[in-house]
Scaffold this motif. Sequence first.
Motif, PDB file in Angstrom:
ATOM      1  N   TRP A   9       0.865  -1.176   0.000  1.00 54.05           N
ATOM      2  CA  TRP A   9       0.000   0.000   0.000  1.00 54.05           C
ATOM      3  C   TRP A   9       0.901   1.224   0.000  1.00 54.05           C
ATOM      4  O   TRP A   9       1.726   1.411   0.892  1.00 54.05           O
ATOM      5  N   GLU A  11       0.846   5.443  -0.152  1.00 57.42           N
ATOM      6  CA  GLU A  11      -0.090   6.544   0.045  1.00 57.42           C
ATOM      7  C   GLU A  11       0.632   7.887   0.010  1.00 57.42           C
ATOM      8  O   GLU A  11       1.746   8.017   0.500  1.00 57.42           O
ATOM      9  N   CYS A  13      -0.545  11.940   0.790  1.00 59.56           N
ATOM     10  CA  CYS A  13      -1.630  12.852   1.159  1.00 59.56           C
ATOM     11  C   CYS A  13      -1.026  14.169   1.612  1.00 59.56           C
ATOM     12  O   CYS A  13       0.187  14.347   1.616  1.00 59.56           O
ATOM     13  N   SER A  15      -0.821  15.436   4.522  1.00 61.78           N
ATOM     14  CA  SER A  15      -0.297  15.484   5.894  1.00 61.78           C
ATOM     15  C   SER A  15       1.215  15.645   5.905  1.00 61.78           C
ATOM     16  O   SER A  15       1.913  15.107   5.070  1.00 61.78           O
ATOM     17  N   HIS A  18       2.525  11.430   9.708  1.00 65.84           N
ATOM     18  CA  HIS A  18       1.388  10.505   9.746  1.00 65.84           C
ATOM     19  C   HIS A  18       0.065  11.271   9.787  1.00 65.84           C
ATOM     20  O   HIS A  18      -0.060  12.271  10.493  1.00 65.84           O
ATOM     21  N   CYS A  19      -0.906  10.776   9.066  1.00 66.22           N
ATOM     22  CA  CYS A  19      -2.219  11.411   9.026  1.00 66.22           C
ATOM     23  C   CYS A  19      -2.899  11.281  10.391  1.00 66.22           C
ATOM     24  O   CYS A  19      -2.993  10.181  10.945  1.00 66.22           O
ATOM     25  N   PHE A  21      -5.974  11.343  11.019  1.00 65.99           N
ATOM     26  CA  PHE A  21      -7.172  10.515  10.924  1.00 65.99           C
ATOM     27  C   PHE A  21      -6.892   9.058  11.296  1.00 65.99           C
ATOM     28  O   PHE A  21      -7.753   8.374  11.815  1.00 65.99           O
ATOM     29  N   TYR A  22      -5.676   8.572  11.017  1.00 65.65           N
ATOM     30  CA  TYR A  22      -5.339   7.189  11.363  1.00 65.65           C
ATOM     31  C   TYR A  22      -5.362   6.960  12.864  1.00 65.65           C
ATOM     32  O   TYR A  22      -5.446   5.842  13.334  1.00 65.65           O
ATOM     33  N   PHE A  23      -5.256   8.036  13.630  1.00 63.46           N
ATOM     34  CA  PHE A  23      -5.232   7.935  15.086  1.00 63.46           C
ATOM     35  C   PHE A  23      -6.515   8.477  15.719  1.00 63.46           C
ATOM     36  O   PHE A  23      -6.578   8.692  16.921  1.00 63.46           O
ATOM     37  N   GLN A  33      -6.224  12.803  -1.018  1.00 61.33           N
ATOM     38  CA  GLN A  33      -5.519  11.544  -0.798  1.00 61.33           C
ATOM     39  C   GLN A  33      -5.316  10.824  -2.134  1.00 61.33           C
ATOM     40  O   GLN A  33      -6.188  10.824  -2.990  1.00 61.33           O
ATOM     41  N   PHE A  65     -12.441  14.172  12.253  1.00 65.80           N
ATOM     42  CA  PHE A  65     -12.428  12.717  12.121  1.00 65.80           C
ATOM     43  C   PHE A  65     -13.849  12.153  12.151  1.00 65.80           C
ATOM     44  O   PHE A  65     -14.200  11.289  11.363  1.00 65.80           O
TER      45      PHE A  65
END
Length: 104
Positions: A9, A11, A13, A15, A18-19, A21-23, A33, A65
């Motif tokens: 994968w 990616e 984006c 950010s 780290h994005c 949203f992942y957290f 994205q 989020f």
Amino acid sequence: MAWNIKGVWHESCASGGHCAFYFGRDREGPCKQFVLYQIEEGQIEGVDVGGVLVVGIADIYSNKFSELVSRGAEGAYYISDSATEEQRKVIEPFFINNLPGISL
């Protein structure tokens, strides 16, 4: 839906790092994205999908989020030309129904 796939994968984006949203955190602003799913091996609903590339592109309009989870984003998935019709029939619903965030 029965599936077992393995791959890489990639990616990109907006950010810096780290994005958030992942957290489960909010971001400072909306973003875009671009994701490449490189399926190396596996099956979806008994169909071999190894070697297929899928690209996801999305506009994430909210920086919250909770809004991303409830409303998603707007974008599209593109399946490589090398995919057979049988592979496309299982890959498209798999990505739409199992990977959150993009509503087509």
